[in-house]
Design an enzyme around this catalytic site. Structure first.
Site, short mmCIF file in Angstrom:
data_model
loop_
_atom_site.label_atom_id
_atom_site.label_comp_id
_atom_site.label_asym_id
_atom_site.label_seq_id
_atom_site.Cartn_x
_atom_site.Cartn_y
_atom_site.Cartn_z
N ARG A 42 0.82 -1.24 0.00
CA ARG A 42 0.00 0.00 0.00
C ARG A 42 0.84 1.27 0.00
NH1 ARG A 42 -2.81 -2.91 3.85
NH2 ARG A 42 -4.56 -4.05 2.94
N LYS A 67 2.99 11.65 -11.49
CA LYS A 67 2.13 10.73 -12.27
C LYS A 67 2.91 9.45 -12.52
CE LYS A 67 -0.82 13.77 -15.01
NZ LYS A 67 -1.19 14.15 -16.39
N GLU A 105 9.87 17.72 -25.24
CA GLU A 105 9.17 18.21 -24.03
C GLU A 105 9.66 19.60 -23.66
OE1 GLU A 105 6.59 16.66 -23.06
OE2 GLU A 105 6.86 14.49 -23.20
N LYS A 114 7.94 22.91 -14.90
CA LYS A 114 6.91 21.88 -14.73
C LYS A 114 6.47 21.80 -13.26
CE LYS A 114 5.28 17.23 -15.25
NZ LYS A 114 5.37 15.90 -15.79
N GLU A 143 -4.62 17.97 -11.73
CA GLU A 143 -5.03 18.28 -13.11
C GLU A 143 -6.48 18.69 -13.25
OE1 GLU A 143 -2.81 15.99 -16.04
OE2 GLU A 143 -4.55 16.10 -17.35
N ARG A 146 -2.56 22.25 -15.05
CA ARG A 146 -1.71 21.10 -15.37
C ARG A 146 -2.07 20.49 -16.73
NH1 ARG A 146 0.53 16.14 -11.50
NH2 ARG A 146 1.96 15.39 -13.07
N ASN A 155 -0.42 18.89 -21.45
CA ASN A 155 -0.84 17.89 -22.45
C ASN A 155 -0.78 18.42 -23.87
OD1 ASN A 155 -1.40 15.91 -20.51
ND2 ASN A 155 -3.40 16.82 -20.08
N HIS A 209 -0.25 16.13 -26.76
CA HIS A 209 -0.34 14.75 -26.27
C HIS A 209 -1.60 14.01 -26.69
CE1 HIS A 209 3.20 15.81 -24.08
NE2 HIS A 209 3.23 14.69 -23.39
N HIS A 265 -0.36 10.79 -28.16
CA HIS A 265 -0.55 9.48 -27.50
C HIS A 265 -1.26 8.50 -28.42
CE1 HIS A 265 -0.05 10.67 -22.99
NE2 HIS A 265 1.11 10.47 -23.60
N HIS A 308 7.99 8.45 -27.67
CA HIS A 308 7.11 9.43 -27.04
C HIS A 308 7.39 10.84 -27.59
CE1 HIS A 308 4.52 11.06 -23.93
NE2 HIS A 308 5.45 11.96 -23.65
N1 LIG Z 1 4.89 10.65 -15.53
C1 LIG Z 1 4.90 11.67 -16.33
O1 LIG Z 1 4.49 12.78 -15.97
C2 LIG Z 1 5.44 11.51 -17.73
C3 LIG Z 1 5.69 12.63 -18.53
C4 LIG Z 1 6.25 12.43 -19.79
C5 LIG Z 1 6.52 11.14 -20.24
N2 LIG Z 1 6.24 10.09 -19.45
C6 LIG Z 1 6.53 8.72 -19.89
O2 LIG Z 1 7.92 8.59 -20.08
C7 LIG Z 1 8.16 7.57 -21.06
C8 LIG Z 1 9.18 8.07 -22.03
O3 LIG Z 1 10.36 8.36 -21.33
P1 LIG Z 1 11.80 8.16 -21.97
O4 LIG Z 1 11.84 8.78 -23.30
O5 LIG Z 1 12.79 8.56 -20.95
O6 LIG Z 1 11.79 6.59 -22.27
P2 LIG Z 1 12.64 5.32 -21.81
O7 LIG Z 1 12.64 5.17 -20.35
O8 LIG Z 1 12.12 4.21 -22.63
O9 LIG Z 1 14.13 5.67 -22.26
C9 LIG Z 1 14.43 5.78 -23.63
C10 LIG Z 1 15.57 4.83 -24.02
O10 LIG Z 1 16.80 5.32 -23.51
C11 LIG Z 1 17.47 4.29 -22.76
N3 LIG Z 1 18.24 5.00 -21.74
C12 LIG Z 1 17.75 5.67 -20.66
N4 LIG Z 1 18.72 6.35 -20.06
C13 LIG Z 1 19.87 6.08 -20.73
C14 LIG Z 1 21.22 6.49 -20.59
N5 LIG Z 1 21.59 7.37 -19.66
N6 LIG Z 1 22.13 6.00 -21.45
C15 LIG Z 1 21.76 5.14 -22.44
N7 LIG Z 1 20.50 4.74 -22.66
C16 LIG Z 1 19.57 5.21 -21.80
C17 LIG Z 1 16.37 3.41 -22.28
O11 LIG Z 1 16.83 2.13 -21.99
C18 LIG Z 1 15.42 3.42 -23.47
O12 LIG Z 1 15.88 2.51 -24.44
C19 LIG Z 1 6.83 7.25 -21.67
O13 LIG Z 1 6.36 6.03 -21.14
C20 LIG Z 1 5.92 8.39 -21.23
O14 LIG Z 1 4.59 8.01 -21.11
C21 LIG Z 1 5.72 10.23 -18.21
#
Ligand SMILES: NC(=O)c1ccc[n+]([C@@H]2O[C@H](COP(=O)([O-])OP(=O)(O)OC[C@H]3O[C@@H](n4cnc5c(N)ncnc54)[C@H](O)[C@@H]3O)[C@@H](O)[C@H]2O)c1
Length: 336
Positions: A108, A130, A172, A214, A224, A228, A232, A235, A239, A249
């Site tokens: 939990r 999030k 972003e 942010k 949101e 907030r 989006n 997005h 998405h 992404h």
């Molecule tokens: N929670 C939120 O508010 C929020 C906001 C925006 C995006 N997101 C989410 O984030 C995700 C996208 O994030 P992302 O682009 O970081 O994706 P990711 O975590 O898939 O990383 C992208 C790639 O880079 C690699 N990688 C990460 N760090 C590395 C490093 N230092 N050196 C070498 N390789 C590395 C990973 O293994 C992966 O292959 C999506 O799922 C999206 O929905 C969440």
């Protein structure tokens, strides 16, 4: 390393900037900490991760699913994790989204923190609480809003990040500039990705500026209800494209922002559509895509921002000035 503390409705979050990864030992006790990371981060930074209890995930969005959550929980049980344990997500947005989610449901809810390793996670995904996973074609359909205890920034971790992933992060950054910061937008117009790659100090500053931008938005509207939603921008369409086409992404929301800018021109007389498109282009991001309109629309209709038959869509009135407008889903269809 310097610390900034931010208060949210139910939590206080410490951000540690300009600190190295090794400072993690000062924030948590390694004996009662489990790090969740992925194979790519592990292979690039295994020396730093030596001597920590680790859970190493397969990388990529396709693993941001319930099966991975189940497997993480099994490994946490094997490690004997209890309510005194801290879980630290060391990775990109996929790792941080899942770490926050698992830490929020395991027993939990136990303490968690993040060390973001992609630009995208540093400026966006790790901030705001999030956490969640995808269900089939639906992005982030299941999740929770719960803040981490801390974020530890180490820009040096980006040295191993592939160029394509750096570009995704800039999507972003451009989003933030478009909705809230016309000065930053202009600064991006007169610099380039190569400039930020060469100047780590400037990149560090840009990351801090975006993290704070942010954070301020989230602090004002954590759940949101209003502002907030502006985050989006790009997005809704992004998405819907992301899960169906081979797009990351950042690429998906880049195409989404190009569409949203064009819709803004039609509906609210936005005059700078070309500037948004040129900036995305300049940072190597896609601004158009051939896609099947009906396929995309079917996913878009299920968007979490939907209410009856309309969607809260984010439009730009000016660079740095975004608004929320309720658009009938049929009208969005006509724009696709
Ligand atoms: N929670 C939120 O508010 C929020 C906001 C925006 C995006 N997101 C989410 O984030 C995700 C996208 O994030 P992302 O682009 O970081 O994706 P990711 O975590 O898939 O990383 C992208 C790639 O880079 C690699 N990688 C990460 N760090 C590395 C490093 N230092 N050196 C070498 N390789 C590395 C990973 O293994 C992966 O292959 C999506 O799922 C999206 O929905 C969440």
């Amino acid at each position: 390393m310097h610390r900034k503390n931010f208060q949210f409705s139910q939590a206080s979050v410490d951000y540690f900037f300009e600190g190295g990864f090794n400072a993690l030992k000062q924030l948590v006790n390694p004996a009662t900490t489990v790090i969740i990371t992925d194979e790519n981060v592990f292979s690039s930074h295994h020396k730093k991760l030596k001597n920590w209890k680790l859970i190493v995930l397969k990388p990529g969005e396709k693993y941001k699913v319930q099966d991975t959550v189940n497997s993480i929980i099994k490994q946490l049980i094997e490690y004997g994790v209890d309510r005194k344990t801290t879980i630290v997500g060391v990775g990109g947005g996929v790792v941080t989204d899942m770490t926050g989610y698992v830490a929020s449901i395991y027993m939990r809810g136990i303490r968690f923190g993040f060390v973001p390793t992609t630009l995208l996670a540093m400026v966006d995904a790790s901030i705001g609480g999030k956490n969640g996973i995808d269900i089939g074609l639906f992005k982030n359909m299941v999740g929770i809003i719960r803040q981490p205890s801390f974020l530890l920034y180490d820009v040096a971790l980006l040295s191993s990040l592939p160029e394509k992933e750096l570009r995704n992060g800039f999507a972003e950054v451009i989003k933030h500039a478009s909705i809230k910061d016309s000065v930053m937008f202009h600064e991006l117009e007169i610099t380039s990705m190569a400039y930020f790659k060469r100047n780590r100090a400037s990149l560090d500053k840009l990351i801090q500026r975006n993290a704070l931008l942010k954070t301020k938005i989230v602090q004002k509207d954590e759940f949101e209800i209003a502002d907030r939603k502006l985050l989006n921008f790009g997005h809704t369409i992004g998405h819907a494209l992301e899960t169906q086409y081979k797009l990351s992404h950042g690429e998906a929301i880049s195409v989404g922002m190009a569409y949203a800018s064009s819709i803004s021109s039609s509906l609210v007389k936005f005059k700078d559509e070309e500037r948004v498109i040129s900036l995305l282009d300049k940072f190597g991001l896609p601004t158009s895509l051939k896609f099947n309109k009906d396929r995309v629309f079917n996913v878009l209709k299920m968007d979490k921002k939907k209410d009856q038959n309309s969607i809260n869509f984010i439009l730009l009135k000016k660079i740095g000035n975004a608004i929320i407008k309720e658009l009938p889903v049929d009208q969005i269809y006509s724009f696709l």
